[in-house]
Scaffold this motif. Structure first.
Motif, mmCIF file in Angstrom:
data_model
loop_
_atom_site.group_PDB
_atom_site.id
_atom_site.type_symbol
_atom_site.label_atom_id
_atom_site.label_comp_id
_atom_site.label_asym_id
_atom_site.label_seq_id
_atom_site.Cartn_x
_atom_site.Cartn_y
_atom_site.Cartn_z
ATOM 1 N N MET A 124 -19.617 31.713 41.163
ATOM 2 C CA MET A 124 -19.581 31.332 39.740
ATOM 3 C C MET A 124 -19.211 32.537 38.872
ATOM 4 O O MET A 124 -18.479 32.397 37.894
ATOM 5 C CB MET A 124 -20.940 30.755 39.298
ATOM 6 C CG MET A 124 -21.301 29.417 39.920
ATOM 7 S SD MET A 124 -20.000 28.166 39.830
ATOM 8 C CE MET A 124 -19.904 27.878 38.064
ATOM 9 N N LEU A 125 -19.705 33.727 39.255
ATOM 10 C CA LEU A 125 -19.364 34.939 38.481
ATOM 11 C C LEU A 125 -17.856 35.207 38.581
ATOM 12 O O LEU A 125 -17.217 35.579 37.591
ATOM 13 C CB LEU A 125 -20.181 36.127 38.990
ATOM 14 C CG LEU A 125 -21.657 36.095 38.538
ATOM 15 C CD1 LEU A 125 -22.518 37.050 39.358
ATOM 16 C CD2 LEU A 125 -21.779 36.418 37.051
ATOM 17 N N ASP A 126 -17.290 35.006 39.767
ATOM 18 C CA ASP A 126 -15.829 35.169 39.925
ATOM 19 C C ASP A 126 -15.082 34.146 39.075
ATOM 20 O O ASP A 126 -14.062 34.460 38.447
ATOM 21 C CB ASP A 126 -15.421 34.998 41.393
ATOM 22 C CG ASP A 126 -15.900 36.169 42.246
ATOM 23 O OD1 ASP A 126 -16.228 37.225 41.649
ATOM 24 O OD2 ASP A 126 -15.968 36.019 43.479
ATOM 25 N N LEU A 127 -15.608 32.926 39.080
ATOM 26 C CA LEU A 127 -14.958 31.860 38.309
ATOM 27 C C LEU A 127 -14.936 32.205 36.810
ATOM 28 O O LEU A 127 -13.936 31.976 36.119
ATOM 29 C CB LEU A 127 -15.687 30.528 38.549
ATOM 30 C CG LEU A 127 -15.101 29.314 37.835
ATOM 31 C CD1 LEU A 127 -13.727 28.964 38.379
ATOM 32 C CD2 LEU A 127 -16.034 28.096 37.954
ATOM 33 N N VAL A 128 -16.040 32.764 36.332
ATOM 34 C CA VAL A 128 -16.110 33.152 34.916
ATOM 35 C C VAL A 128 -15.013 34.179 34.609
ATOM 36 O O VAL A 128 -14.288 34.057 33.614
ATOM 37 C CB VAL A 128 -17.506 33.736 34.570
ATOM 38 C CG1 VAL A 128 -17.514 34.316 33.156
ATOM 39 C CG2 VAL A 128 -18.579 32.663 34.710
ATOM 40 N N ASP A 129 -14.856 35.171 35.498
ATOM 41 C CA ASP A 129 -13.815 36.190 35.275
ATOM 42 C C ASP A 129 -12.421 35.580 35.298
ATOM 43 O O ASP A 129 -11.532 35.996 34.570
ATOM 44 C CB ASP A 129 -13.902 37.274 36.369
ATOM 45 C CG ASP A 129 -15.048 38.224 36.090
ATOM 46 O OD1 ASP A 129 -15.443 38.364 34.919
ATOM 47 O OD2 ASP A 129 -15.567 38.828 37.061
ATOM 48 N N GLU A 130 -12.257 34.589 36.160
ATOM 49 C CA GLU A 130 -10.928 33.990 36.305
ATOM 50 C C GLU A 130 -10.580 33.093 35.114
ATOM 51 O O GLU A 130 -9.455 33.119 34.619
ATOM 52 C CB GLU A 130 -10.949 33.163 37.607
ATOM 53 C CG GLU A 130 -9.624 32.595 38.024
ATOM 54 C CD GLU A 130 -9.830 31.533 39.101
ATOM 55 O OE1 GLU A 130 -10.634 31.765 40.048
ATOM 56 O OE2 GLU A 130 -9.211 30.454 38.970
ATOM 57 N N VAL A 131 -11.570 32.333 34.638
ATOM 58 C CA VAL A 131 -11.273 31.292 33.653
ATOM 59 C C VAL A 131 -11.453 31.753 32.209
ATOM 60 O O VAL A 131 -10.688 31.363 31.323
ATOM 61 C CB VAL A 131 -12.171 30.051 33.925
ATOM 62 C CG1 VAL A 131 -12.043 29.028 32.808
ATOM 63 C CG2 VAL A 131 -11.844 29.433 35.280
#
Ligand code: ADP
Length: 425
Positions: A249-256
């Protein structure tokens, strides 16, 4: 079978606080109280601003509580008084609908919320009349949940006065948190210190702005992953839907999400909603004025803080040799995240946390909503006395207002009991 909440026989003669409260009650109402109810404050050891995003937190009950003396009668009214003259008397008819002035939160609203909650839950058609005197020892607006304790205490009072009880499952449901016991490590104690800045959640919009930012971040993440964003309200729901880990989820936040604040226009465009829908469906009444939203930072805080709660619990469960250091590190990371990403600290709290660390704490962080209120620090047991002395000298004594408040502002937190009803016996 034990009843919930526990009913305890007590003697007001043996307990100075009960004796004083009983005297006040008798002077005020000309009769003796029938029973007493109390609900404790709590200190959150880790897990800040994530409960409303659907994640678990780690609170501990403290000794400070809200205590109420009560008599039951046929007056058809609920009469409230408080031992603190700052909180004025109030009387309401049992059959009256309770209306709440949003901009001016009065103490009795919290009490009446507890009454109404139990009335609805237990389906009480006609509430018993009652007279109450309330007394609290939890510093208000400081992150130790004085208002929740007041609501819970009023709920207990209403149950007892109307001869209702809750099954244990319901009792847990009644509280906002799912409960699992966590054993804290031996060799360390928690000290609470109040920075002496009050932040009343109901009277300011800081808190609601964060709730709204998390809700919008939820929708933006859901939208980016092709989920039905209109259905999802909490950041934890996106994780559940995606069956992802918190790291993912932390990666997703950075991506989106981008770190620059989002304007209303950008959010509306991405979500495909009108400005009107944005105002009515996403914003609350007291956040209509907000123009920019820091979605990246808020979501980063929430997912990383949720992960820290799980790590904290796992250290407590597995008790490695360096437990205290590991837990302290997690508390420090939590404070940094609250300060820098969630921006819910204030200069006084940051200064106090720094002083606590310099005075021997292994970990120190703001606790509760923030923007003022208390820090909680973990101290190796053998260093507690020197810690208290150093914090006293560096934070409280140099400022006359803080010095006057020091006694109730700096204390070792002993785990307190739960909510209970007392009868004279
Ligand atoms: P907290 O984090 O302590 O719950 P809030 O700002 O949300 O802080 O709520 C504080 C409010 O709770 C007070 O302004 C008051 O209305 C109510 N309250 C707290 N303690 C007492 C008390 N002893 N008696 C009456 N009301 C209280």
């Amino acid at each position: 079978m034990a009843t919930n909440p526990p009913k305890i026989k007590t003697s007001s003669a043996a307990n100075e606080r009960l004796r004083n409260l009983k005297n006040t009650f008798e002077t005020k109402y000309g009769e003796a109280p029938l029973f007493y109810a109390c609900a404790p404050g709590r200190v959150n050891l880790i897990g800040e601003h994530i409960d409303y995003c659907g994640y678990s937190v780690l609170p501990m009950a403290v000794e400070q509580n809200i205590l109420s003396a009560v008599s039951v009668n046929n007056s058809g009214t609920i009469q409230l008084a408080n031992t603190n003259p700052q909180y004025k008397d109030f009387t309401v008819s049992c059959s009256e609908d309770i209306t709440v002035e949003k901009d001016n939160p009065q103490w009795h609203y919290y009490f009446l919320c507890g009454v109404k909650g139990i009335q609805e839950k237990c389906r009480i058609a006609h509430l018993a009349g009652m007279s109450c005197v309330v007394e609290g020892t939890i510093p208000p607006s400081s992150g130790l949940s004085s208002s929740s304790a007041l609501v819970c205490c009023a709920g207990l009072v209403t149950m007892e006065a109307n001869q209702k009880s809750l099954s244990k499952a319901k009792l847990i449901e009644f509280q906002p948190l799912r409960a699992t016991d966590v054993k804290l490590p031996d060799g360390a104690v928690f000290v609470i210190s109040n920075c002496c800045v009050e932040m009343n959640k109901a009277a300011s919009s800081h808190f609601n702005i964060r709730v709204v930012e998390c809700r919008i971040a939820t929708k933006m993440l859901a939208q980016a992953r092709g989920l039905d964003s209109s259905r999802l309200l909490k950041l934890a729901q996106v994780q559940t839907e995606l069956k992802a880990s918190l790291d993912e989820m932390l990666d997703l936040v950075d991506e989106v999400l981008h770190p620059e604040p989002y304007s209303r226009e950008e959010i509306c465009k991405t979500l495909g909603i009108t400005s009107e829908q944005f105002s009515t469906e996403l914003l609350s009444a007291n956040t209509q004025h907000v123009t920019h939203f820091k979605l990246h930072q808020r979501a980063k805080h929430v997912y990383s803080e949720a992960a820290r709660v799980l790590k904290f619990k796992s250290v407590c469960d597995s008790e490695p040799a360096e437990s205290i250091q590991l837990l302290g590190d997690l508390m420090n990371q939590s404070h940094a995240s609250c300060r820098d990403l969630y921006e819910c600290s204030c200069p006084e709290l940051d200064q106090l946390v720094d002083i606590c660390l310099k005075s021997g704490a292994v970990g120190s962080r703001l606790t509760g909503a923030g923007w003022g209120g208390c820090a909680v620090s973990m101290i190796p047991s053998e260093k507690v006395d020197s810690f208290l002395q150093a914090v006293r000298e560096a934070y409280y004594l140099p400022d006359p207002r803080r010095a006057a408040m020091e006694k109730q502002s700096l204390f070792v937190s002993k785990p307190g009991g739960g909510a209970a009803i007392f009868h004279e016996g």
